[in-house]
Design an enzyme around this catalytic site. Structure first.
Site, PDB file in Angstrom:
ATOM      1  N   ASP A 106       0.842  -1.199   0.000  1.00  0.00           N
ATOM      2  CA  ASP A 106       0.000   0.000   0.000  1.00  0.00           C
ATOM      3  C   ASP A 106       0.879   1.252   0.000  1.00  0.00           C
ATOM      4  O   ASP A 106       2.036   1.204   0.407  1.00  0.00           O
ATOM      5  CB  ASP A 106      -0.881   0.025   1.261  1.00  0.00           C
ATOM      6  CG  ASP A 106      -1.860  -1.133   1.290  1.00  0.00           C
ATOM      7  OD1 ASP A 106      -2.162  -1.683   0.224  1.00  0.00           O
ATOM      8  OD2 ASP A 106      -2.316  -1.468   2.408  1.00  0.00           O
TER       9      ASP A 106
HETATM   10  N1  URA Z   1      -1.207  -5.908   3.957  1.00  0.00           N
HETATM   11  C1  URA Z   1      -1.696  -4.659   3.946  1.00  0.00           C
HETATM   12  O1  URA Z   1      -2.730  -4.389   4.549  1.00  0.00           O
HETATM   13  N2  URA Z   1      -1.024  -3.716   3.262  1.00  0.00           N
HETATM   14  C2  URA Z   1       0.132  -3.955   2.619  1.00  0.00           C
HETATM   15  O2  URA Z   1       0.710  -3.049   2.030  1.00  0.00           O
HETATM   16  C3  URA Z   1       0.634  -5.267   2.637  1.00  0.00           C
HETATM   17  C4  URA Z   1      -0.052  -6.228   3.313  1.00  0.00           C
END
Ligand code: URA
Length: 240
Positions: A106
């Site tokens: 993310d």
């Molecule tokens: N899980 C998440 O919620 N975000 C990420 O970036 C990776 C794994």
């Protein structure tokens, strides 16, 4: 990489080893620049026409490139984006190589991201059938409990859509803001955040520490990257 660069940085970028390993190699006389043994890691070399030998072997450009990026928050896991900086734009010397990130983190997540032009390896690592383990460190709002460990072990039902594979949760600090490490074996959208949401908690900081056998080099600051060593590439290819 610019036109002139420190010798130790060049060797790290070429995948010879980590920064501290290559400094040792240089001091031991294992590196030659244009025919001369050089023992100072901080000398500057011009990368355009230089011939660098490691253990008498010429360092050469390969077809495939593999970078480990410590992704900073605020950049997106994509090759191009209209609004935000992308992880690929952070890799300064990969411009002509069609590199891409292996999977996504993310925008606000930090940590290990593999960036390569090796489609086969990427495919292997992302294949849902392979169950490659990924370890994350997180700060979580709320007291993470023993029940959460058991719930994660059983698999978490997410929004009545699907149940995650069993995940291993380790509590590092148990408090109003807890600190944990979690290992998951798939890569669903916002997976770690949604797993905690499902047990009534909020992830407020998330960082990936490893993917399969590949561990984040903790000497890399957010935004920094290096080439994988040959050992790291072999180990990823063998077992993921
Ligand atoms: N899980 C998440 O919620 N975000 C990420 O970036 C990776 C794994």
């Amino acid at each position: 990489m610019g036109d002139t660069v420190r010798l130790d940085k060049y060797l790290t970028a070429m995948g010879v080893g980590t920064r501290s390993e290559v400094k040792t190699y240089i001091r031991k006389g294992r590196v030659q620049v244009d025919g001369q043994v050089v023992k100072e890691p901080d000398i500057k070399i011009n990368t355009t026409n230089v011939q660098v030998l490691f253990d008498n072997k010429l360092l050469q450009y390969e077809e495939f490139v593999y970078y480990m990026l410590n992704k900073p928050a605020g950049v997106v896991s994509a090759t191009t984006d209209n609004q935000s900086t992308t992880v690929v734009e952070l890799i300064k010397e990969g411009k002509n190589k069609d590199i891409f990130p292996v999977g996504r983190l993310d925008k606000d997540t930090e940590g290990l991201l593999l960036i390569t032009n090796d489609g086969d390896l990427s495919h292997q690592l992302l294949s849902p059938r392979k169950h490659i383990g990924k370890v994350y460190y997180a700060k979580v709002k709320g007291c993470v409990t023993q029940e959460d460990i058991l719930a994660f072990e059983k698999g978490i039902r997410i929004n009545d859509e699907f149940t995650t594979l069993p995940a291993k949760l380790n509590i590092i600090k148990y408090d109003e803001i807890s600190e944990i490490e979690v290992t998951i074996f798939e890569g669903k959208f916002h997976q770690v955040k949604r797993m905690f949401m499902a047990v009534g908690k909020e992830v407020i900081y998330l960082k990936r520490l490893s993917m399969g056998n590949l561990r984040l080099d903790e000497t890399l600051l957010p935004g920094e990257y290096r080439r994988l060593t040959q050992g790291e590439i072999n180990s990823l290819k063998n077992k993921g």
